[in-house]
Design a protein around this motif. Sequence first.
Motif, PDB file in Angstrom:
ATOM      1  N   CYS A  52     -36.519  -7.542  -1.927  1.00  0.00           N
ATOM      2  CA  CYS A  52     -36.946  -8.746  -3.049  1.00  0.00           C
ATOM      3  C   CYS A  52     -35.532  -9.194  -3.637  1.00  0.00           C
ATOM      4  CB  CYS A  52     -37.319  -7.856  -4.577  1.00  0.00           C
ATOM      5  SG  CYS A  52     -39.150  -7.415  -4.114  1.00  0.00           S
ATOM      6  N   ILE A  53     -34.292  -8.512  -3.477  1.00  0.00           N
ATOM      7  CA  ILE A  53     -33.066  -9.057  -3.582  1.00  0.00           C
ATOM      8  C   ILE A  53     -32.854 -10.125  -2.622  1.00  0.00           C
ATOM      9  CG2 ILE A  53     -30.676  -8.730  -3.875  1.00  0.00           C
ATOM     10  CD1 ILE A  53     -32.238  -7.608  -6.324  1.00  0.00           C
ATOM     11  N   GLY A  54     -33.261 -10.031  -1.240  1.00  0.00           N
ATOM     12  CA  GLY A  54     -33.250 -10.768  -0.352  1.00  0.00           C
ATOM     13  C   GLY A  54     -33.857 -12.165  -0.522  1.00  0.00           C
ATOM     14  N   ILE A  55     -35.124 -11.935  -1.382  1.00  0.00           N
ATOM     15  CA  ILE A  55     -35.774 -13.111  -1.761  1.00  0.00           C
ATOM     16  C   ILE A  55     -34.963 -13.873  -2.653  1.00  0.00           C
ATOM     17  CG2 ILE A  55     -37.630 -13.952  -2.984  1.00  0.00           C
ATOM     18  CD1 ILE A  55     -39.361 -11.770  -1.987  1.00  0.00           C
ATOM     19  N   TRP A  56     -34.259 -13.359  -3.738  1.00  0.00           N
ATOM     20  CA  TRP A  56     -33.498 -13.795  -4.895  1.00  0.00           C
ATOM     21  C   TRP A  56     -32.563 -14.843  -4.075  1.00  0.00           C
ATOM     22  CZ3 TRP A  56     -28.479 -11.711  -5.911  1.00  0.00           C
ATOM     23  CH2 TRP A  56     -27.726 -12.186  -6.694  1.00  0.00           C
ATOM     24  N   SER A 116     -43.310  -6.170   0.377  1.00  0.00           N
ATOM     25  CA  SER A 116     -43.200  -5.389  -0.904  1.00  0.00           C
ATOM     26  C   SER A 116     -44.247  -5.160  -1.830  1.00  0.00           C
ATOM     27  CB  SER A 116     -41.924  -5.955  -1.780  1.00  0.00           C
ATOM     28  OG  SER A 116     -42.375  -7.271  -2.259  1.00  0.00           O
ATOM     29  N   GLU A 117     -45.269  -5.910  -1.976  1.00  0.00           N
ATOM     30  CA  GLU A 117     -46.417  -5.895  -2.451  1.00  0.00           C
ATOM     31  C   GLU A 117     -47.249  -4.947  -1.723  1.00  0.00           C
ATOM     32  OE1 GLU A 117     -50.346  -8.436  -3.682  1.00  0.00           O
ATOM     33  OE2 GLU A 117     -49.032  -9.381  -2.428  1.00  0.00           O
ATOM     34  N   ARG A 131     -36.336  -7.573  -9.389  1.00  0.00           N
ATOM     35  CA  ARG A 131     -35.356  -8.693  -9.707  1.00  0.00           C
ATOM     36  C   ARG A 131     -34.086  -8.430  -9.821  1.00  0.00           C
ATOM     37  NH1 ARG A 131     -39.014 -12.330 -13.551  1.00  0.00           N
ATOM     38  NH2 ARG A 131     -41.019 -12.667 -12.078  1.00  0.00           N
ATOM     39  N   PRO A 132     -33.134  -8.935  -9.664  1.00  0.00           N
ATOM     40  CA  PRO A 132     -31.665  -8.507 -10.131  1.00  0.00           C
ATOM     41  C   PRO A 132     -31.488  -8.598 -11.682  1.00  0.00           C
ATOM     42  CG  PRO A 132     -31.603 -10.937  -9.350  1.00  0.00           C
ATOM     43  CD  PRO A 132     -32.890 -10.317  -9.149  1.00  0.00           C
ATOM     44  N   SER A 133     -30.716  -8.120 -12.289  1.00  0.00           N
ATOM     45  CA  SER A 133     -30.421  -8.239 -13.644  1.00  0.00           C
ATOM     46  C   SER A 133     -30.369  -9.538 -14.412  1.00  0.00           C
ATOM     47  CB  SER A 133     -29.043  -6.997 -13.954  1.00  0.00           C
ATOM     48  OG  SER A 133     -28.085  -7.714 -13.823  1.00  0.00           O
TER      49      SER A 133
END
Length: 310
Positions: free
Chosen positions: A91-95, A139-140, A148-150
Amino acid sequence: MTAAMERDELPGNVVSLQDQGPSEVSERLLASAARLSRNAMTEIDWSLPMEPEKYGCSPEWSSLYGTDYWNEMTQEQRISLTRHEFASIMCIGIWFEMILQEMVIRDQYLGDYHDPEFQFALVEVADECRHSIMFAKASEKMVGRSYRPSRRIGRLGKIFKRTAKNEVAYAGILVAEEVLDVFQRGCMRDDRVLPFIRTVNEIHVLEESRHMKFAREEVRESVEGISWARRQFSALYVAMGAYFIVSSLIQPQAYADAGLDVDRARREAAGNEHFHSMIRSSCAHLMEFLDDVGLLTKPAMRYYRKVHML
């Protein structure tokens, strides 16, 4: 085995191409993409049930592997932890892939449309869109949620994507892709890991090898002849970006969702020399490249050391 060694074993590998400049390399990368691109939406059967005994990543790549907390966990807890950790990493990779796409499109705005460099940049953006969807679905399926990141890191990401240009943009892209690549190379051939996650890793590693080659050529071209002051600034800005990306990979909520004491998990992960050593050894190739192009300055090194990349 280090990530640099493993790169040479990949089928269709493009990392070993001789450096010929962005246009020449891009032409080769376009041909590689045409031959070797893969699609997780058709290649993975997302409806298949998960095997309960399979990890989300190799246990040795868990941030808690080898700690007292890890030794106290049941096998089921360890499996759950690796699934939530790797879901967080994806998910951080997606960001960051969303940041990457914006920087690449901005860099190529009003570019030379006939140039292979422009065309491969669009291929990279298309790849990243597919990768983000792939990570989201993975991830789902694995944990049923996103991370998500902070808010603070999210705001800093907006600043970075609006201000990073030239060598800062492409070195930032390279650092983020190399870090994710490190985790995935360590897990993609491990039979203990969920089969669909291994396929996700294989797809991403193969296609990111092209992206990293492209980024390296863009960095080399951008830093040629720049001033000492600009080099110092760029090196520090890239390192700060790396620090915030790597420190965000495993979100505290992932520990909570795995049923762990978040404070204890974060404390033991912060002191886990095994995990730190895995990161350092796998980032050796990246550090060598940054040093080679003059972007591994003493101030930058301090930030890389904080997240154990150096």
